[in-house]
Motif scaffolding. Structure first.
Motif, PDB file in Angstrom:
ATOM      1  N   ILE A  20      49.224 -44.720  32.709  1.00  0.00           N
ATOM      2  CA  ILE A  20      47.410 -44.555  32.069  1.00  0.00           C
ATOM      3  C   ILE A  20      47.557 -42.777  31.906  1.00  0.00           C
ATOM      4  O   ILE A  20      47.408 -42.248  31.004  1.00  0.00           O
ATOM      5  N   ALA A  21      47.951 -42.155  32.621  1.00  0.00           N
ATOM      6  CA  ALA A  21      48.257 -40.626  32.571  1.00  0.00           C
ATOM      7  C   ALA A  21      48.824 -39.794  32.454  1.00  0.00           C
ATOM      8  O   ALA A  21      48.655 -38.576  32.487  1.00  0.00           O
ATOM      9  N   VAL A  22      50.206 -40.554  31.732  1.00  0.00           N
ATOM     10  CA  VAL A  22      51.418 -39.807  31.495  1.00  0.00           C
ATOM     11  C   VAL A  22      51.417 -38.895  30.222  1.00  0.00           C
ATOM     12  O   VAL A  22      52.150 -38.148  30.124  1.00  0.00           O
ATOM     13  N   LEU A  23      50.727 -39.329  29.583  1.00  0.00           N
ATOM     14  CA  LEU A  23      50.157 -38.423  27.834  1.00  0.00           C
ATOM     15  C   LEU A  23      49.107 -38.082  27.954  1.00  0.00           C
ATOM     16  O   LEU A  23      48.646 -37.476  26.826  1.00  0.00           O
ATOM     17  N   GLN A  24      48.485 -38.234  28.941  1.00  0.00           N
ATOM     18  CA  GLN A  24      46.756 -37.448  29.151  1.00  0.00           C
ATOM     19  C   GLN A  24      46.962 -36.357  28.622  1.00  0.00           C
ATOM     20  O   GLN A  24      46.393 -35.427  28.437  1.00  0.00           O
ATOM     21  N   ALA A  29      53.677 -36.408  35.990  1.00  0.00           N
ATOM     22  CA  ALA A  29      52.625 -37.217  35.409  1.00  0.00           C
ATOM     23  C   ALA A  29      53.442 -38.739  36.353  1.00  0.00           C
ATOM     24  O   ALA A  29      52.961 -40.094  36.499  1.00  0.00           O
ATOM     25  N   LEU A  30      55.106 -38.529  36.421  1.00  0.00           N
ATOM     26  CA  LEU A  30      55.923 -39.429  36.608  1.00  0.00           C
ATOM     27  C   LEU A  30      56.264 -39.074  38.186  1.00  0.00           C
ATOM     28  O   LEU A  30      56.997 -40.489  38.847  1.00  0.00           O
ATOM     29  N   LYS A  31      55.790 -38.419  39.213  1.00  0.00           N
ATOM     30  CA  LYS A  31      55.938 -38.463  40.650  1.00  0.00           C
ATOM     31  C   LYS A  31      55.883 -39.459  41.070  1.00  0.00           C
ATOM     32  O   LYS A  31      56.645 -39.792  41.569  1.00  0.00           O
TER      33      LYS A  31
END
Length: 161
Positions: A29-33, A2-4
């Motif tokens: 927004i997607a990092v902790l999904q 997600a951090l790429k």
């Protein structure tokens, strides 16, 4: 994974005349999904508050550590690049000539500002797990790594506003 997309920040701000950022990157927004998805399915839904908090804080700490390592690597690489370019420009133009673009924000400044907005958004995402990021050492360390000199203390008002 997600951090790429964070790597794209360098490319974005190396473009000529790119303005200072004003909003967080979409990837944040997607990092902790994945954590949200885990907590909403199966047996994890039935977790008692304490084990749930342990899972959340451990996951968030790992994400913050990876985020910080990636951000620091990105900024360090950009600082080295800018330093090399300044040396080359000085050698080409002579010591007495001002460097082109020396009056505006540098790419590193813009990247730092973008990462700071991203970290603030990450903090807002952390609140969704009933946790206060300003109480988490990992988040405060991440904040300090990317914040401007005048905002080194985590400001919950920036996260809530």
């Amino acid at each position: 994974p997600a951090l790429k997309p964070m790597r794209g920040i360098a490319t974005t701000y190396r473009m000529v005349n790119r303005p200072m950022p004003t909003r967080p990157s979409p990837y944040v927004i997607a990092v902790l999904q994945p954590l949200s998805a885990f907590l909403e399915h199966g047996n994890a839904k039935a977790l008692a508050p304490v084990p749930r908090a342990v899972v959340c804080s451990g996951t968030i700490a790992a994400v913050c550590a990876r985020f910080q390592a990636a951000a620091e690597g990105l900024l360090e690489a950009e600082r080295k690049t800018e330093s090399s370019l300044k040396r080359l420009n000085r050698n080409r133009a002579g010591e007495g000539t001002p460097e082109p673009g020396s009056g505006g924000a540098s790419n590193t400044d813009k990247m730092t500002a973008q990462l700071f907005l991203d970290v603030q958004e990450l903090g807002r995402q952390v609140f969704r797990f009933d946790m206060d990021p300003s109480d988490m050492d990992c988040y405060r360390s991440l904040w300090a790594a990317v914040s401007p000199p005048d905002q080194k203390d985590v400001d919950a008002a920036l996260l809530l506003g």
